[in-house]
Design a protein around this motif. Structure first.
Motif, PDB file in Angstrom:
ATOM      1  N   PHE A 155       0.833  -1.206   0.000  1.00  0.00           N
ATOM      2  CA  PHE A 155       0.000   0.000   0.000  1.00  0.00           C
ATOM      3  C   PHE A 155       0.870   1.260   0.000  1.00  0.00           C
ATOM      4  CE2 PHE A 155      -2.547   3.460   1.521  1.00  0.00           C
ATOM      5  CZ  PHE A 155      -3.809   3.202   1.011  1.00  0.00           C
ATOM      6  N   SER A 156       0.574   2.173  -0.934  1.00  0.00           N
ATOM      7  CA  SER A 156       1.332   3.415  -1.035  1.00  0.00           C
ATOM      8  C   SER A 156       0.487   4.468  -1.742  1.00  0.00           C
ATOM      9  CB  SER A 156       2.628   3.190  -1.826  1.00  0.00           C
ATOM     10  OG  SER A 156       3.253   4.419  -2.125  1.00  0.00           O
ATOM     11  N   ILE A 157       0.538   5.687  -1.246  1.00  0.00           N
ATOM     12  CA  ILE A 157      -0.174   6.796  -1.894  1.00  0.00           C
ATOM     13  C   ILE A 157       0.778   7.601  -2.788  1.00  0.00           C
ATOM     14  CG2 ILE A 157      -1.977   6.995  -0.140  1.00  0.00           C
ATOM     15  CD1 ILE A 157      -0.330   9.312   1.093  1.00  0.00           C
ATOM     16  N   GLU A 158       1.824   6.927  -3.257  1.00  0.00           N
ATOM     17  CA  GLU A 158       2.829   7.586  -4.098  1.00  0.00           C
ATOM     18  C   GLU A 158       2.186   8.272  -5.308  1.00  0.00           C
ATOM     19  OE1 GLU A 158       6.520   9.015  -4.619  1.00  0.00           O
ATOM     20  OE2 GLU A 158       5.890   7.690  -2.971  1.00  0.00           O
ATOM     21  N   GLU A 159       1.143   7.662  -5.860  1.00  0.00           N
ATOM     22  CA  GLU A 159       0.472   8.213  -7.039  1.00  0.00           C
ATOM     23  C   GLU A 159      -0.072   9.619  -6.780  1.00  0.00           C
ATOM     24  OE1 GLU A 159      -0.695   8.421 -10.861  1.00  0.00           O
ATOM     25  OE2 GLU A 159       0.197   6.565 -10.083  1.00  0.00           O
ATOM     26  N   ASP A 160      -0.389   9.927  -5.519  1.00  0.00           N
ATOM     27  CA  ASP A 160      -0.971  11.229  -5.173  1.00  0.00           C
ATOM     28  C   ASP A 160       0.072  12.297  -4.863  1.00  0.00           C
ATOM     29  OD1 ASP A 160      -3.394   9.971  -5.432  1.00  0.00           O
ATOM     30  OD2 ASP A 160      -3.821   9.849  -3.299  1.00  0.00           O
ATOM     31  N   ARG A 161       1.339  11.896  -4.800  1.00  0.00           N
ATOM     32  CA  ARG A 161       2.366  12.835  -4.335  1.00  0.00           C
ATOM     33  C   ARG A 161       2.731  13.906  -5.359  1.00  0.00           C
ATOM     34  NH1 ARG A 161       4.118  11.092   0.515  1.00  0.00           N
ATOM     35  NH2 ARG A 161       4.054   8.841   0.924  1.00  0.00           N
ATOM     36  N   ASP A 162       2.530  13.632  -6.624  1.00  0.00           N
ATOM     37  CA  ASP A 162       2.894  14.614  -7.647  1.00  0.00           C
ATOM     38  C   ASP A 162       1.923  15.788  -7.681  1.00  0.00           C
ATOM     39  OD1 ASP A 162       5.099  13.175  -8.439  1.00  0.00           O
ATOM     40  OD2 ASP A 162       4.055  12.146 -10.073  1.00  0.00           O
ATOM     41  N   ASP A 163       0.628  15.500  -7.492  1.00  0.00           N
ATOM     42  CA  ASP A 163      -0.372  16.534  -7.741  1.00  0.00           C
ATOM     43  C   ASP A 163      -1.355  16.735  -6.593  1.00  0.00           C
ATOM     44  OD1 ASP A 163       0.465  17.155 -10.479  1.00  0.00           O
ATOM     45  OD2 ASP A 163      -0.224  15.134 -10.954  1.00  0.00           O
ATOM     46  N   VAL A 164      -2.111  15.697  -6.223  1.00  0.00           N
ATOM     47  CA  VAL A 164      -3.210  15.859  -5.265  1.00  0.00           C
ATOM     48  C   VAL A 164      -2.716  16.327  -3.900  1.00  0.00           C
ATOM     49  CG1 VAL A 164      -5.098  14.720  -4.055  1.00  0.00           C
ATOM     50  CG2 VAL A 164      -4.669  14.174  -6.450  1.00  0.00           C
ATOM     51  N   ILE A 165      -1.739  15.628  -3.353  1.00  0.00           N
ATOM     52  CA  ILE A 165      -1.251  15.983  -2.012  1.00  0.00           C
ATOM     53  C   ILE A 165      -0.644  17.389  -1.990  1.00  0.00           C
ATOM     54  CG2 ILE A 165       0.507  15.414  -0.275  1.00  0.00           C
ATOM     55  CD1 ILE A 165      -0.154  12.457  -0.765  1.00  0.00           C
ATOM     56  N   PRO A 166       0.200  17.775  -2.963  1.00  0.00           N
ATOM     57  CA  PRO A 166       0.711  19.154  -2.952  1.00  0.00           C
ATOM     58  C   PRO A 166      -0.398  20.208  -3.028  1.00  0.00           C
ATOM     59  CG  PRO A 166       2.063  17.798  -4.381  1.00  0.00           C
ATOM     60  CD  PRO A 166       0.889  16.955  -3.988  1.00  0.00           C
ATOM     61  N   MET A 167      -1.455  19.949  -3.822  1.00  0.00           N
ATOM     62  CA  MET A 167      -2.534  20.928  -3.919  1.00  0.00           C
ATOM     63  C   MET A 167      -3.246  21.087  -2.572  1.00  0.00           C
ATOM     64  SD  MET A 167      -5.863  21.027  -6.452  1.00  0.00           S
ATOM     65  CE  MET A 167      -7.023  22.410  -6.376  1.00  0.00           C
ATOM     66  N   ILE A 168      -3.494  19.959  -1.913  1.00  0.00           N
ATOM     67  CA  ILE A 168      -4.152  20.027  -0.597  1.00  0.00           C
ATOM     68  C   ILE A 168      -3.272  20.780   0.396  1.00  0.00           C
ATOM     69  CG2 ILE A 168      -4.979  18.677   1.367  1.00  0.00           C
ATOM     70  CD1 ILE A 168      -5.810  16.487  -0.618  1.00  0.00           C
ATOM     71  N   LYS A 169      -1.991  20.477   0.408  1.00  0.00           N
ATOM     72  CA  LYS A 169      -1.079  21.140   1.345  1.00  0.00           C
ATOM     73  C   LYS A 169      -0.962  22.636   1.055  1.00  0.00           C
ATOM     74  CE  LYS A 169       1.839  17.277   2.822  1.00  0.00           C
ATOM     75  NZ  LYS A 169       3.224  16.757   2.892  1.00  0.00           N
ATOM     76  N   ALA A 205      -2.141   6.936   5.950  1.00  0.00           N
ATOM     77  CA  ALA A 205      -1.122   7.473   5.047  1.00  0.00           C
ATOM     78  C   ALA A 205      -1.280   8.983   4.881  1.00  0.00           C
ATOM     79  CB  ALA A 205      -1.205   6.772   3.692  1.00  0.00           C
ATOM     80  N   TYR A 206      -2.495   9.446   4.757  1.00  0.00           N
ATOM     81  CA  TYR A 206      -2.725  10.888   4.633  1.00  0.00           C
ATOM     82  C   TYR A 206      -2.436  11.609   5.951  1.00  0.00           C
ATOM     83  CZ  TYR A 206      -4.192  11.727  -0.141  1.00  0.00           C
ATOM     84  OH  TYR A 206      -4.200  11.910  -1.500  1.00  0.00           O
ATOM     85  N   ASN A 207      -2.779  10.990   7.054  1.00  0.00           N
ATOM     86  CA  ASN A 207      -2.432  11.571   8.359  1.00  0.00           C
ATOM     87  C   ASN A 207      -0.926  11.752   8.484  1.00  0.00           C
ATOM     88  OD1 ASN A 207      -5.036  11.819   9.281  1.00  0.00           O
ATOM     89  ND2 ASN A 207      -5.023   9.956  10.499  1.00  0.00           N
ATOM     90  N   ALA A 208      -0.166  10.786   7.979  1.00  0.00           N
ATOM     91  CA  ALA A 208       1.298  10.869   8.025  1.00  0.00           C
ATOM     92  C   ALA A 208       1.814  12.035   7.196  1.00  0.00           C
ATOM     93  CB  ALA A 208       1.913   9.558   7.537  1.00  0.00           C
ATOM     94  N   GLU A 209       1.024  12.476   6.219  1.00  0.00           N
ATOM     95  CA  GLU A 209       1.379  13.635   5.404  1.00  0.00           C
ATOM     96  C   GLU A 209       0.926  14.949   6.048  1.00  0.00           C
ATOM     97  OE1 GLU A 209       3.066  13.760   2.491  1.00  0.00           O
ATOM     98  OE2 GLU A 209       3.441  11.606   2.663  1.00  0.00           O
ATOM     99  N   GLY A 210       0.281  14.848   7.212  1.00  0.00           N
ATOM    100  CA  GLY A 210      -0.233  16.038   7.872  1.00  0.00           C
ATOM    101  C   GLY A 210      -1.598  16.460   7.370  1.00  0.00           C
TER     102      GLY A 210
END
Length: 494
Positions: A133-147, A199-204
């Motif tokens: 399990f990994s949310i790596e796919e979201d690291r390029d776009d979705v997670i940066p936009m949320i942050k 996983a998202y909690n770990a990203e803050g």
């Protein structure tokens, strides 16, 4: 003697004028109109005539507002990353900044959806232990936009996450589209939700809520989907998802249904709230507007509220259009040229539910109609799309409030953005929907009392004539003028 009498007369006149001023409301008025106002604060808003009376009753209270906002999709996030830093910041500030729409409730997708660049999941095929399990796919776009949005937002915002489908290997048809979750993978899929939240909690990033499935009735087998019957939904949430999140210490809210308002909504809600056991893990009901963007189905919403008055009722997705968006053409968004999602596919007997309709009115009418029928949250779909109405791997084009041309680094704030701002900026989380009566059916209105004590009133005039209306509140009154084809948000400072 004359001077004394004159002074006395002036004093009386001053007192009279002072009393009149004391009886007026302290208002700020903002307007978006077909004539060109774009969330413009009106300095001279008073009217000479009154065509309607709006009576506000703060003692008559309804639902507590959860929030209003839009969705983080891979498509929107990808487009933001293709813009210049200045335009990217401009859009994020417009949605989340102190001077912007101040979005307070948002949504995103678990795994891919139609507004992704491709199909993807977070685990490798056959991995029932979820070791990969990994949310790596979201690291390029979705997670940066949320942050980035979190950095811009002073008040913060809630996030609801929804899966369009489980990985194909967990389903009876082994496909991204359609099919059902295999019984042997109910537990696997529940643990998948928990892994995602962790996983998202770990990203803050805190995931405030999840829907168990986006559109469990399906979407015509077009893009990512997974089908459930109401009984299967209850089984999954009651015996797998709810207990799993509870066991893992997650306080994430769980929402059922997550599809169109109408008769189906009642059927699903009856199963969810049938008894204490079935309803235990459901924190509320999620709905969409695609059964008709002309109706808001107040009767169905009222019934669901009556079944579960203590639970949430949130509109989690709505958008126009079934065609490519118009670029830098404000008039189109105020015209009846826009189509409804059912314009092409609806059977003849349902055509009346899917007329061509003014996009500005679709949004404003629906939000007012929902708020006046116990809905406590309203979430738009994509925040940003390109001139094609994508990117979308299925070519399922639609409209967003902000359209961009990344190749030219251009941004177009459509009138829909300003409509969203009228609601999200002034109707704040924790606000209480309050009583409102309006004497003229050519106007629509809703009202809330915010946590800071201000009262926000949103008024829509769809007629071809300017209107005047008198707002009455606690013995005070003011007459306001609204242009034809216009939306106003009025802030009453007490």
């Amino acid at each position: 003697m004359k001077n004394t009498f004159l002074k006395y007369l002036i004093l009386l006149l001053g007192l009279f004028i002072g009393c009149m001023e004391e009886d007026k409301l302290n208002l700020q008025v903002f307007e978006t109109s077909a004539s060109g106002n774009k969330y413009t604060e009106l300095i001279d808003w008073s009217g000479d005539q009154s065509d309607a009376t709006i009576v506000i009753n703060p003692e008559d209270t309804f639902q507590v507002i959860t929030g209003i906002g839009g969705s983080f999709t891979e498509s929107s996030a990808y487009l933001l990353n293709k813009l210049s830093p200045e335009n990217k910041s401009k859009i994020l500030e417009a949605y989340f900044g102190d001077a912007g729409a101040r979005y307070s409730l948002t949504r995103t997708h678990i795994n891919s959806c139609d507004f992704s660049l491709s199909n993807y999941a977070y685990v490798e095929e056959g991995d029932t232990a979820l070791a990969t399990f990994s949310i790596e796919e979201d690291r390029d776009d979705v997670i940066p936009m949320i942050k980035d949005a979190m950095d811009v937002s002073s008040d913060g915002f809630k996030i609801i996450s929804s899966p369009w489908t489980a990985p194909p290997w967990m389903k009876d048809n082994n496909s991204w589209v359609g099919g059902k979750l295999l019984n042997e993978h109910y537990s696997t899929w529940a643990r998948y939700f928990s892994k995602y939240i962790e996983a998202y909690n770990a990203e803050g990033i805190d995931i405030w809520g999840v829907t168990f499935e986006n559109e469990p009735l399906g979407n015509g087998s077009n893009w990512e989907s997974m089908h459930y019957a109401p009984e299967e939904m209850v089984d999954f949430v009651q015996n797998y998802l709810g207990p799993q999140l509870e066991k893992d210490g997650h306080e994430t809210k769980i929402f059922g249904y997550d599809q169109n308002r109408g008769e189906e909504l009642i059927d699903w809600a009856e199963k969810m709230y049938e008894d204490e056991a079935s309803s235990r893990y459901f924190d509320g009901t999620a709905v969409h507007w695609y059964a008709s963007t002309f109706k808001w189905y107040g009767e169905a919403l009222q019934k669901v509220h009556q079944m579960s008055p203590e639970k949430y009722l949130i509109e989690t997705e709505g958008c126009v259009d079934a065609e490519v968006p118009k670029w830098k053409d404000d008039d189109w968004y105020w015209s009846k040229e826009a189509t409804d999602w059912g314009w092409d596919w609806a059977p003849e007997e349902q055509k009346g539910d899917h007329p061509k309709y003014v996009p500005v009115y679709r949004y404003a009418r629906d939000m007012i109609g929902c708020l006046n029928n116990w809905v406590d949250g309203w979430v738009d779909w994509n925040m940003v799309l390109d001139r094609q109405g994508g990117p979308n791997w299925f070519k399922n084009w639609c409209v967003a409030p902000v359209i961009v041309d990344p190749d030219q680094d251009e941004v177009y704030f459509t009138p829909l953005y300003y409509v969203m701002k009228h609601f999200s900026r002034h109707i704040r989380p924790g606000a209480v929907k309050i009583g409102i009566e309006i004497s003229n059916d050519e106007l629509m209105a809703t009202a809330v009392k915010n946590p800071d004590g201000t009262i926000a009133v949103v008024v829509l005039n769809m007629s071809d004539n300017d209107k005047g209306f008198t707002i009455n509140l606690d013995g005070k009154a003011s007459t306001v003028s609204i242009q034809k084809k216009a939306l106003q948000s009025i802030l009453i400072n007490q």
